[in-house]
Design an enzyme around this catalytic site. Structure first.
Site, PDB file in Angstrom:
ATOM      1  N   GLY A  29       0.875  -1.250  -0.109  1.00 15.36           N
ATOM      2  CA  GLY A  29       0.012   0.179   0.109  1.00 15.36           C
ATOM      3  C   GLY A  29       1.063   1.325   0.036  1.00 15.36           C
ATOM      4  N   ASN A  30       0.164   2.482   0.098  1.00 18.65           N
ATOM      5  CA  ASN A  30       0.890   3.548   0.116  1.00 18.65           C
ATOM      6  C   ASN A  30       0.455   4.418   1.499  1.00 18.65           C
ATOM      7  OD1 ASN A  30      -1.199   5.579  -0.756  1.00 18.65           O
ATOM      8  ND2 ASN A  30      -0.911   3.738  -2.541  1.00 18.65           N
TER       9      ASN A  30
END
Ligand code: C5P
Length: 228
Positions: A29-30
């Site tokens: 993810g980020n």
């Protein structure tokens, strides 16, 4: 808001960070919080627009008064944005999209005793959703992209923005600086809006809501020579 300058407009906005699964319990993810995209959706709705928010992972609640389409992966976000773009006059890609995804998704949990001390992940490139939406846009439809960059120098930031604008083929690009302590999770943001020719047509610093309004001011008043 008493300003209903976006009444009759239909705006599709993506927000938040996509997640690419590695196995049933893990993902890549980020750090996107979705705050700027959510602020855009809320501000556009307050100004009278009909808003569809394609929501990847958000750390803030989606605003009321907008249609929310929840997604998780880049592939899901692409499908939802392509569908939402079909009846939108304006498309805004504020989501932080994963550039790569794991080549394979393990059906069961990846186990330490099987993987050992080193585990290499093979990643494959994701499609560029924004470039695809820009290439497929209908006459008069506006496509707006974001560029989150860690560059500190203003000139270099603009240079990167202009290069990205050309590569994506969108009508406007919102350039904003991100780092460990600014941009993504922060409440404040600083953005520069470039038009298709690379000219600065908007600039705003402040809360994400006021930045959202500044971006929408550009979108609400497209130049007559704008798109198509
Ligand atoms: O290339 P970069 O990720 O910096 O571009 C950012 C812009 O492109 C954002 O508007 C983002 O939503 C969009 N994007 C996309 N698909 C990708 C990567 C980014 O639509 N695979």
């Amino acid at each position: 808001s008493s300003n209903q300058d976006l009444a009759g407009r239909r705006i599709a906005i993506s927000a938040g960070g996509t997640r690419e699964p590695l196995d049933p319990v893990r993902f890549l993810g980020n750090r996107s919080s979705g705050r700027q995209g959510v602020a855009l959706a809320a501000a556009a709705a307050a100004r009278g627009a009909q808003v569809t928010l394609v929501a990847a992972h958000l750390e803030v609640p989606a605003p009321s008064g907008v249609t929310v389409r929840p997604v998780s992966t880049t592939a899901e976000l692409q499908e939802a944005m392509q569908a939402a773009a079909k009846d939108a006059d304006t498309v805004i890609m504020a989501a932080a999209v994963a550039d790569y995804r794991p080549a394979t998704v393990e059906p069961g949990k990846i186990k330490k005793d099987q993987a050992g001390d080193r585990l290499a992940l093979e990643l494959v490139r994701n499609p560029d959703i924004l470039a695809g939406l820009a290439a497929a846009r209908t006459p008069g439809q506006l496509v707006v992209g974001f560029a989150a960059e860690t560059e500190t120098d203003r000139g270099a930031l603009l240079e990167l923005g202009r290069t990205k604008l050309a590569r994506k083929g969108c009508d406007y690009l919102v350039v904003n600086r991100v780092g460990w302590h600014e941009g993504f999770a922060a409440d404040d943001n600083a953005v520069i809006v470039l038009d298709a020719a690379g000219a600065i047509v908007g600039e705003a610093t402040g809360g994400k809501v006021s930045v959202a309004h500044a971006i929408l001011d550009v979108v609400s008043n497209p130049p007559a020579t704008g798109t198509s």
